[in-house]
Motif scaffolding. Structure first.
Motif, PDB file in Angstrom:
ATOM      1  N   GLY A 429      28.072   4.653  86.915  1.00  0.00           N
ATOM      2  CA  GLY A 429      28.398   3.442  86.169  1.00  0.00           C
ATOM      3  C   GLY A 429      29.711   3.488  85.428  1.00  0.00           C
ATOM      4  O   GLY A 429      30.167   2.464  84.905  1.00  0.00           O
ATOM      5  N   THR A 430      30.340   4.679  85.317  1.00  0.00           N
ATOM      6  CA  THR A 430      31.634   4.754  84.637  1.00  0.00           C
ATOM      7  C   THR A 430      32.689   4.012  85.451  1.00  0.00           C
ATOM      8  O   THR A 430      32.594   3.899  86.673  1.00  0.00           O
ATOM      9  CB  THR A 430      32.071   6.213  84.438  1.00  0.00           C
ATOM     10  OG1 THR A 430      32.079   6.874  85.711  1.00  0.00           O
ATOM     11  CG2 THR A 430      31.124   6.938  83.489  1.00  0.00           C
ATOM     12  N   TYR A 431      33.709   3.536  84.756  1.00  0.00           N
ATOM     13  CA  TYR A 431      34.717   2.694  85.401  1.00  0.00           C
ATOM     14  C   TYR A 431      35.814   3.541  86.043  1.00  0.00           C
ATOM     15  O   TYR A 431      36.314   4.503  85.441  1.00  0.00           O
ATOM     16  CB  TYR A 431      35.322   1.730  84.371  1.00  0.00           C
ATOM     17  CG  TYR A 431      34.286   0.796  83.805  1.00  0.00           C
ATOM     18  CD1 TYR A 431      33.956  -0.391  84.451  1.00  0.00           C
ATOM     19  CD2 TYR A 431      33.587   1.126  82.638  1.00  0.00           C
ATOM     20  CE1 TYR A 431      32.972  -1.230  83.940  1.00  0.00           C
ATOM     21  CE2 TYR A 431      32.605   0.292  82.124  1.00  0.00           C
ATOM     22  CZ  TYR A 431      32.304  -0.883  82.790  1.00  0.00           C
ATOM     23  OH  TYR A 431      31.323  -1.701  82.294  1.00  0.00           O
ATOM     24  N   ILE A 432      36.169   3.205  87.262  1.00  0.00           N
ATOM     25  CA  ILE A 432      37.221   3.906  87.981  1.00  0.00           C
ATOM     26  C   ILE A 432      38.577   3.478  87.421  1.00  0.00           C
ATOM     27  O   ILE A 432      38.849   2.288  87.270  1.00  0.00           O
ATOM     28  CB  ILE A 432      37.149   3.612  89.490  1.00  0.00           C
ATOM     29  CG1 ILE A 432      35.838   4.177  90.062  1.00  0.00           C
ATOM     30  CG2 ILE A 432      38.356   4.186  90.225  1.00  0.00           C
ATOM     31  CD1 ILE A 432      35.593   3.819  91.514  1.00  0.00           C
ATOM     32  N   VAL A 433      39.419   4.462  87.075  1.00  0.00           N
ATOM     33  CA  VAL A 433      40.747   4.170  86.542  1.00  0.00           C
ATOM     34  C   VAL A 433      41.800   4.454  87.614  1.00  0.00           C
ATOM     35  O   VAL A 433      41.532   5.108  88.617  1.00  0.00           O
ATOM     36  CB  VAL A 433      41.035   4.992  85.270  1.00  0.00           C
ATOM     37  CG1 VAL A 433      40.131   4.538  84.135  1.00  0.00           C
ATOM     38  CG2 VAL A 433      40.841   6.487  85.520  1.00  0.00           C
ATOM     39  N   ARG A 434      43.010   3.966  87.386  1.00  0.00           N
ATOM     40  CA  ARG A 434      44.035   3.972  88.427  1.00  0.00           C
ATOM     41  C   ARG A 434      44.654   5.340  88.673  1.00  0.00           C
ATOM     42  O   ARG A 434      45.205   5.580  89.740  1.00  0.00           O
ATOM     43  CB  ARG A 434      45.114   2.953  88.061  1.00  0.00           C
ATOM     44  CG  ARG A 434      44.518   1.556  87.895  1.00  0.00           C
ATOM     45  CD  ARG A 434      45.542   0.466  87.768  1.00  0.00           C
ATOM     46  NE  ARG A 434      44.893  -0.853  87.713  1.00  0.00           N
ATOM     47  CZ  ARG A 434      45.516  -1.991  87.888  1.00  0.00           C
ATOM     48  NH1 ARG A 434      46.824  -2.005  88.122  1.00  0.00           N
ATOM     49  NH2 ARG A 434      44.859  -3.134  87.827  1.00  0.00           N
ATOM     50  N   ALA A 435      44.582   6.215  87.703  1.00  0.00           N
ATOM     51  CA  ALA A 435      45.074   7.585  87.847  1.00  0.00           C
ATOM     52  C   ALA A 435      44.353   8.444  86.832  1.00  0.00           C
ATOM     53  O   ALA A 435      43.737   7.935  85.888  1.00  0.00           O
ATOM     54  CB  ALA A 435      46.584   7.646  87.637  1.00  0.00           C
ATOM     55  N   SER A 438      45.244   7.711  83.369  1.00  0.00           N
ATOM     56  CA  SER A 438      45.280   6.280  83.063  1.00  0.00           C
ATOM     57  C   SER A 438      43.960   5.827  82.465  1.00  0.00           C
ATOM     58  O   SER A 438      42.904   6.399  82.720  1.00  0.00           O
ATOM     59  CB  SER A 438      45.564   5.481  84.341  1.00  0.00           C
ATOM     60  OG  SER A 438      45.442   4.091  84.101  1.00  0.00           O
ATOM     61  N   CYS A 439      44.048   4.776  81.657  1.00  0.00           N
ATOM     62  CA  CYS A 439      42.845   4.149  81.106  1.00  0.00           C
ATOM     63  C   CYS A 439      42.664   2.736  81.659  1.00  0.00           C
ATOM     64  O   CYS A 439      41.734   2.033  81.247  1.00  0.00           O
ATOM     65  CB  CYS A 439      42.933   4.088  79.579  1.00  0.00           C
ATOM     66  SG  CYS A 439      42.880   5.702  78.767  1.00  0.00           S
ATOM     67  N   GLU A 440      43.539   2.315  82.578  1.00  0.00           N
ATOM     68  CA  GLU A 440      43.438   0.962  83.134  1.00  0.00           C
ATOM     69  C   GLU A 440      42.490   0.962  84.324  1.00  0.00           C
ATOM     70  O   GLU A 440      42.574   1.803  85.213  1.00  0.00           O
ATOM     71  CB  GLU A 440      44.800   0.424  83.550  1.00  0.00           C
ATOM     72  CG  GLU A 440      44.756  -1.059  83.922  1.00  0.00           C
ATOM     73  CD  GLU A 440      46.134  -1.684  84.066  1.00  0.00           C
ATOM     74  OE1 GLU A 440      46.222  -2.929  84.082  1.00  0.00           O
ATOM     75  OE2 GLU A 440      47.126  -0.929  84.162  1.00  0.00           O
ATOM     76  N   THR A 441      41.589   0.009  84.344  1.00  0.00           N
ATOM     77  CA  THR A 441      40.608  -0.111  85.421  1.00  0.00           C
ATOM     78  C   THR A 441      41.247  -0.780  86.640  1.00  0.00           C
ATOM     79  O   THR A 441      42.452  -1.043  86.670  1.00  0.00           O
ATOM     80  CB  THR A 441      39.403  -0.945  84.960  1.00  0.00           C
ATOM     81  OG1 THR A 441      39.820  -2.308  84.764  1.00  0.00           O
ATOM     82  CG2 THR A 441      38.822  -0.402  83.663  1.00  0.00           C
TER      83      THR A 441
END
Length: 479
Positions: A429-435, A438-441
């Motif tokens: 359920g954790t959100y995939i980030v861009r790197a 990174s903290c951007e989803t």
């Protein structure tokens, strides 16, 4: 470090030197503990803060390493030797300011963070004495400083805020990640609105960690600056149910998700849906809020982490007479902090090693009355290096109980993902980030931190990722 702090350190450096031999002869200092069997029936904090004399003496044990391993082991790189030197020299105000310059929640982190696995585990004094328990008790010295701030320095100061950028940021969740992101974003000049599903702020700090380990007036103290900073607060709002991310994007320039990992996992064994079987999340939340909960005299807690330790101690405070922790490995492999394990054993909790539930058995009213437990033995190490628990076929044990608490982990709930097109998540359920850094989803302008990013970890890690996200949001908004 500013000039005033450096000048004070220079003054203290000029004081007579305490030799290493002298420091090694000083016994470790700790705050007083209440009688264990007495305080297991009260929600009052179970340990006292050090006295001023104790705090200064403990701080004076610091070896002032040129390359401090403790700071390197701290997730937020707290300048531990520097503040300890200020404290030992009697400049408590300077120590407080130095701690506050690094941490946004020191009154809380000093009480609940696993110092024995972080800073204290790398203490040079502990290594020199060949016993890490004799390292500097950094959590206790930090707690003293922050209690001193609250009681003698007029309380927590509101940080200076940059001129308004005209940008608006929505922060989802008010746990340590959401709190930290909100404070830093407001400090950077952005307008911030916090959306919290419950009626009070704090998330896991308020509802997940028991009062006897983290008094709620301490949570209130740290959170009191939010309205003073002009941060708007909207409680009783669940994102994904009451309002969606897509709707928020119409009114906000960026969104931070810090809703934590609050959905408890279950065992999957027969009978876990019986009356009297609770998840730890439900059990602790009701206990912390003073909501009536049917908790019997004989309680079983399944799990070996800090949440299981909290649930076991909570059971006594809800009227239990016999509390057992069921764990499929041994005490040596338990992931719970040694300090938490020591607390439950002191209070009289029995740990049933090498056991795991096979079935929960009901009485004629559909209420749990017994637990059938399979027996295990330790096998070859797993990928993490811990010996695998191997079931012993044909061997089991049945014990009586009126209450079962499942403390086997948690995951991020799915309301936000289910209502946000293009928002990608991992299996937990954790959100995939861009790197990796990174903290951007996967959705533009939507960032994440805390347990929603990395799964259930520590308060200090949630705070760190909330602050990291604030920096990245600021760069995205103003360059």
């Amino acid at each position: 470090m500013d000039k005033a702090a450096q000048a004070e350190l220079d003054r203290i450096n000029a004081l007579p030197t305490v030799t290493l031999k002298d420091k090694m002869a000083i016994p470790p200092q700790r705050g007083a503990e209440l009688p264990h069997r007495e305080y297991r029936t009260t929600m009052d904090e179970s340990t006292k803060t050090m006295s001023l004399a104790q705090a200064r003496l403990e701080a004076s044990r610091c070896m002032d390493c040129k390359k401090p391993f403790c700071t390197a082991a701290c997730p937020i790189s707290m300048p531990i030797p520097q503040y300890l030197k200020l404290l030992a020299g009697g400049n408590i105000e300077g120590a407080v300011e130095m701690i506050r310059a690094t941490s946004l929640l020191p009154s809380i982190c000093s009480r609940v963070c696993p110092h024995e696995k972080q800073c204290q585990s790398s203490c040079a004094m502990g290594r020199t004495l060949k016993d890490m328990n004799k390292g500097i008790h950094m959590g206790e010295t930090e707690r003293f400083c922050m209690d001193y701030e609250r009681e003698h320095m007029g309380g927590k100061k509101v940080p200076a805020m940059a001129p308004s950028t005209g940008k608006k940021v929505a922060v989802i969740g008010s746990g340590p990640a959401g709190f930290s992101a909100a404070v830093d974003l407001r400090t950077l000049g952005h307008d911030v609105t916090i959306f919290e599903a419950y009626d009070l702020l704090g998330g896991v700090l308020r509802y997940g960690i028991p009062q006897f380990r983290l008094p709620k007036d301490i949570v209130d103290y740290e959170y009191s600056i939010l309205p003073k900073m002009g941060i708007e607060i909207k409680t009783g709002v669940t994102i994904g149910k009451d309002i969606t991310i897509e709707q928020l994007k119409k009114d906000f320039d960026a969104i931070f998700i810090g809703n934590g990992a609050a959905q408890a996992l279950k065992t999957g064994v027969p009978g876990e849906d019986l009356k009297g079987v609770y998840t730890a999340e439900e059990y602790l939340k009701k206990g912390n809020r003073g909501v009536e909960i049917e908790s019997g005299k004989r309680v079983i807690v399944v799990g070996g982490g800090n949440v299981a330790m909290d649930a076991a101690r909570m059971a006594f405070r809800l009227g239990a007479e016999d509390v057992r922790v069921v764990y499929r490995r041994t005490l040596n492999e338990m992931p719970a902090c040694k300090a938490e394990l020591r607390e439950i054993l002191n209070e009289g909790v029995v740990v049933m090693e090498l056991h795991n539930p096979a079935e929960f058995i009901a009485d004629e009213n559909g209420h749990v009355k017994q637990a059938k437990l399979d027996l295990f033995q330790l096998g070859e190490p797993d990928e993490a290096g811990r010996p695998r628990p191997v079931k012993i076929e044909g061997q089991s044990e049945t014990i009586d109980c009126e209450t079962v608490v499942l403390a086997i982990g948690s995951r991020v709930s799915s309301e936000i993902k289910d209502t946000t097109p293009g928002l990608d998540t991992n299996r937990n359920g954790t959100y995939i980030v861009r790197a990796e850094d990174s903290c951007e989803t996967s959705v533009d302008g939507v960032f994440v931190g805390g347990d929603a990013k990395h799964g259930p970890l520590t308060v200090v890690m949630a705070m760190k990722t909330g602050r990291d996200a604030a920096v990245q949001i600021h760069k995205a908004l103003v360059g």
